[in-house]
Design an enzyme around this catalytic site. Structure first.
Site: not given
Ligand SMILES: *[C@@H]1O[C@H](CO)[C@@H](O)[C@H](O)[C@H]1NC(C)=O
Ligand SMILES: *[C@@H]1O[C@H](CO)[C@@H](O)[C@H](O)[C@H]1NC(C)=O
Ligand SMILES: *[C@@H]1O[C@H](CO)[C@@H](O)[C@H](O)[C@H]1NC(C)=O
Ligand SMILES: *[C@@H]1O[C@H](CO)[C@@H](O)[C@H](O)[C@H]1NC(C)=O
Ligand SMILES: *[C@@H]1O[C@H](CO)[C@@H](O)[C@H](O)[C@H]1NC(C)=O
Ligand SMILES: *[C@@H]1O[C@H](CO)[C@@H](O)[C@H](O)[C@H]1NC(C)=O
Length: 476
Positions: A200, A265
């Site tokens: 990553d 993600d």
């Molecule tokens: C989930 O997605 C949001 C928006 O894409 C992001 O800001 C957030 O950090 C993410 N949460 C995790 C735990 O990856």
């Protein structure tokens, strides 16, 4: 299973004439020629994308399964369910399985023995015919700079400098010992019998999230590839996220990794569900951009797309999208030949999800798209731009087999990249000219297991927002 899905109207263009399908009336004589693109063997020797499960979905959205803890017992509880999902074999741990601030006496990555025993986990999974995946980020720990790289007299701090923001230093890849550190970690993974490595925070790409990632971290990908190769153990390398798709870097990814993330993600920001439709729209469009770039630079690709975890296994409430949308997600991941790494809670798959994941005819399509990924060919133009109503084609293979997807993504919810506003059912019509093919094809609707007979000029489907159809074409 909703009646809606089963009743989606799919027809050949010749059946009721162009009047019922206004799109079909547009001239298609200027459609560009079809460039057929294929997937060939990946750098670590794979001929299809990875299939399995990854812990991130539940880790990022813990309310989907409050009893879950990221440890050996709970991971085994999830992954044992892969046995009931033929073809899905990889149990992949996301961030948090390893010690977070230091390595062993040689600075090699250590598992957190308060939560995991990686060799025992690997043995358990292998005994069930499954595989193990682990997660890493670039660099060695700042805490380990005075440790000596195994079989050398070189300290990590002699070849790794600075701070990339994840309490790790940045390797100087002009120094051969930097490679030796990667080899030592990969050797350890091979000894533990790891089968899959997710790397990553690779740059260019990976928005820095407030970190201090180097502008070009592609050397890490090359080093991990070499490190994996020299172990002699077959391990996949999956790189993440939002990676640079310009020719220079796409070439590096394509020559060194087995799959690459096409997007951010997929998660639902801690909701009690896994994903929202707007996020899925974005993921589809990012695949579109990825394959369009691929078509521009390559005749064949040696890397599979990773659209992030596939979040379709649980009921509509828990998945966060409707059954029709779940089917559309599955259709697009299959069409793309993308990794089918589930993020769902495998202990609560519903009947509809189980069918999506294990449907034999859909798996046959996935075997085809592991060789021929779908590319956009829009209704009326054959163009590759983002539209609410889209058509895609994979192949045709030399034997005349092809796969076609027709979709209505519904109104653009802000991240989709297209300008859709219609909330109505819409005809999505793709002529053979739009798709870049000629001749007569026997057409089969995969999810509905329904033959559309022989078609000479194209196909169309009446689709509500979020709906799609997955069709196979066999040259008649
Ligand atoms: C989930 O997605 C949001 C928006 O894409 C992001 O800001 C957030 O950090 C993410 N949460 C995790 C735990 O990856
Ligand atoms: C767990 O790891 C620590 C080092 O991080 C080590 O000191 C300890 O002996 C290990 N415990 C077991 C049971 O292996
Ligand atoms: C590494 O060694 C140097 C010199 O002895 C020392 O100043 C530094 O604090 C050490 N760093 C760590 C992380 O142990
Ligand atoms: C959906 O699945 C969840 C588990 O993921 C379960 O708790 C819930 O009762 C289900 N809802 C419906 C409507 O079936
Ligand atoms: C999308 O809509 C915006 C604003 O209405 C417009 O400027 C743009 O040209 C449209 N793009 C496409 C591809 O239709
Ligand atoms: C599809 O339908 C045919 C009959 O038309 C049947 O023989 C076949 O078993 C069905 N396949 C599936 C997967 O249901």
């Amino acid at each position: 299973m909703t009646g809606r899905l089963l009743s989606a109207l799919v027809l050949g263009l010749g059946v009721t004439g162009a009047a019922a399908a206004p799109n079909a009336k547009r001239t298609t004589s200027h459609s560009p020629q079809l460039k057929i693109i294929s997937y060939k063997e990946t750098p670590n020797g794979f001929r299809s994308s990875a299939r399995g499960w990854n812990s991130f979905g539940i880790q990022a959205n813990p309310l989907t399964l409050p009893s879950f803890k990221f440890d050996q017992e709970h991971v085994i509880e999830q992954c044992d369910h892969l046995v009931g999902l033929p073809g899905y074999d990889t149990c992949s741990l996301d961030s948090g399985w390893s010690v977070g601030d230091h390595g062993d006496e040689y600075g090699r990555i250590l598992y957190d023995n308060t939560t995991f025993n990686i060799p025992a986990l690997a043995d358990h999974l292998h005994s069930k015919g499954l595989k193990l995946g682990v997660y890493v980020v670039p660099g060695a720990f700042l805490e380990d700079v005075n440790k000596t790289i195994i079989h050398t007299n070189t300290k990590i701090g002699d070849v790794c400098h600075g701070n990339e923001g994840l309490i790790r230093c940045i390797f100087d890849f002009t120094r051969p010992e930097a490679q030796l550190w990667h080899n030592s970690c990969a050797d350890q993974f091979a000894k533990w019998k790891v089968d899959f490595v997710k790397l990553d925070f690779v740059t260019p790409g990976s928005p820095d999230n407030g970190q201090m990632l180097p502008p070009d971290g592609s050397g890490t990908v090359i080093a991990w590839h070499k490190a994996i190769k020299q172990t002699g153990r077959k391990m996949r390398l999956d790189i993440s996220w939002k990676l640079d798709r310009t020719q220079k870097y796409f070439n590096i990814w394509n020559s060194n990794a087995d799959s690459m993330r096409t997007d951010q993600d997929l998660n639902n920001s801690g909701q009690p569900s896994f994903v929202a439709w707007a996020t899925v729209q974005r993921a589809f469009d990012n695949y579109r951009q990825w394959i369009v770039a691929g078509l521009q630079f390559f005749d064949h690709l040696n890397i599979y797309p990773d659209m992030d975890n596939l979040l379709v296994g649980n009921n509509a409430t828990t998945s966060g999208i409707t059954d029709a949308q779940r089917q559309t997600v599955m259709t697009h991941y299959i069409g793309a030949g993308a990794n089918l790494i589930l993020g769902s809670d495998l202990t609560h798959l519903d009947k509809f999800g189980l069918n999506l994941l294990t449907n034999k005819a859909a798996h046959d399509v996935a075997d085809f798209t592991a060789q021929y990924p779908m590319q956009p060919r829009n209704p009326g133009t054959g163009g590759q731009d983002a539209k609410q109503l889209q058509a895609w084609i994979a192949g045709p293979a030399p034997n005349g087999k092809a796969v076609v997807v027709l979709a209505n993504y519904g109104p653009d919810l802000g991240q989709g990249g297209f300008n859709g506003t219609s909330t109505d059912d819409e005809w999505v019509s793709a002529s053979w000219a739009d798709l870049g093919i000629k001749g007569t094809y026997s057409v089969h609707d995969v999810w509905n297991n329904k033959s559309l007979g022989k078609q000479k000029s194209g196909v169309k489907a009446k689709l509500g927002p979020g709906e799609s159809v997955l069709l196979t074409l066999t040259r008649a």
